[in-house]
Design a protein around this motif. Sequence first.
Motif, mmCIF file in Angstrom:
data_model
loop_
_atom_site.group_PDB
_atom_site.id
_atom_site.type_symbol
_atom_site.label_atom_id
_atom_site.label_comp_id
_atom_site.label_asym_id
_atom_site.label_seq_id
_atom_site.Cartn_x
_atom_site.Cartn_y
_atom_site.Cartn_z
ATOM 1 N N TYR A 165 108.351 -28.333 28.943
ATOM 2 C CA TYR A 165 109.223 -27.788 27.996
ATOM 3 C C TYR A 165 110.513 -27.895 28.323
ATOM 4 N N GLY A 166 111.339 -28.333 27.423
ATOM 5 C CA GLY A 166 112.626 -28.529 27.520
ATOM 6 C C GLY A 166 113.012 -29.976 27.923
ATOM 7 N N THR A 167 112.097 -30.790 27.623
ATOM 8 C CA THR A 167 112.504 -32.132 28.055
ATOM 9 C C THR A 167 113.362 -32.820 27.129
ATOM 10 N N SER A 168 113.888 -33.980 27.784
ATOM 11 C CA SER A 168 114.854 -34.748 26.717
ATOM 12 C C SER A 168 114.045 -35.627 25.796
ATOM 13 N N ALA B 95 110.226 -31.576 22.681
ATOM 14 C CA ALA B 95 108.642 -31.468 22.707
ATOM 15 C C ALA B 95 108.205 -30.498 23.746
ATOM 16 N N VAL B 96 107.056 -29.935 23.396
ATOM 17 C CA VAL B 96 106.526 -29.570 24.362
ATOM 18 C C VAL B 96 105.309 -30.483 24.764
ATOM 19 N N ALA B 97 105.667 -31.278 25.802
ATOM 20 C CA ALA B 97 104.996 -32.271 26.292
ATOM 21 C C ALA B 97 103.468 -31.823 26.934
ATOM 22 N N SER B 98 102.222 -32.371 26.667
ATOM 23 C CA SER B 98 100.935 -31.922 27.042
ATOM 24 C C SER B 98 100.362 -32.851 28.237
ATOM 25 N N ALA C 1 111.032 -27.769 32.176
ATOM 26 C CA ALA C 1 110.074 -27.074 33.234
ATOM 27 C C ALA C 1 108.608 -27.321 33.082
ATOM 28 N N VAL C 2 107.984 -27.347 34.188
ATOM 29 C CA VAL C 2 106.048 -27.539 34.083
ATOM 30 C C VAL C 2 105.832 -26.128 33.893
ATOM 31 N N LEU C 3 104.902 -25.977 32.921
ATOM 32 C CA LEU C 3 104.131 -24.565 32.570
ATOM 33 C C LEU C 3 103.014 -24.699 32.268
ATOM 34 N N GLY D 272 108.562 -16.187 22.293
ATOM 35 C CA GLY D 272 110.004 -16.105 22.750
ATOM 36 C C GLY D 272 110.294 -17.311 23.317
ATOM 37 N N LEU D 273 109.410 -17.773 24.001
ATOM 38 C CA LEU D 273 110.050 -19.178 24.763
ATOM 39 C C LEU D 273 110.302 -20.422 23.788
ATOM 40 N N LEU D 274 109.551 -20.410 22.715
ATOM 41 C CA LEU D 274 109.403 -21.404 21.641
ATOM 42 C C LEU D 274 110.855 -21.168 20.888
ATOM 43 N N ALA D 275 111.212 -19.911 20.845
ATOM 44 C CA ALA D 275 112.396 -19.399 19.984
ATOM 45 C C ALA D 275 113.478 -19.499 20.460
#
Length: 162
Positions: free
Chosen positions: A116-119, A127-130, A147-149, A157-160
């Motif tokens: 999350y938070g990638t360029s 994106a929220v890369a999976s 960040a790896v999640l 909340g994270l997405l907002a």
Amino acid sequence: MKKLICLILLIPSLIACSQGNSVPEQLVAQSISEHGRCHLCGMMITKYPGPKGALQLKSAELSPKFCSTRDMFNFALQPENKRQISHLMVHDMSVTEWEDPQDTSFIDATKAWYVYGTSRKAVMGSAVASFSTKESAEAFAEEFGGAVLQYEQITLGLLAGE
């Protein structure tokens, strides 16, 4: 009478054995058509890069698909939707192209790792890369930031941006 009692005692054992030998249902996302639209925002799904999402509702009448994993999570994490979902699927970006993710690369979203938070940009910004493995997610984060999640760490909340 003894045969009847033996039969009655045998039935629970047979039921238990048959449950233990059942083959787990394989999760398969339905194909995303060229003209498919995002269940959340209505945008054309395949027109944009980055990982997509799909889910199956328990009613099995509807299999919503999403133009991004972000939209899928924004739908799936809503309390009124959460309890209706039987499974979620996301693209494994370690085995498919960013510009054109293939339906054959869908994996179980609850077991995936996310960056999350990638360029890297997707349909609506970051994106929220999976990924199917933590190592793949870490390698992606090393190259593109973020960040790896795990699945449980993705929240509304994270997405907002909270």
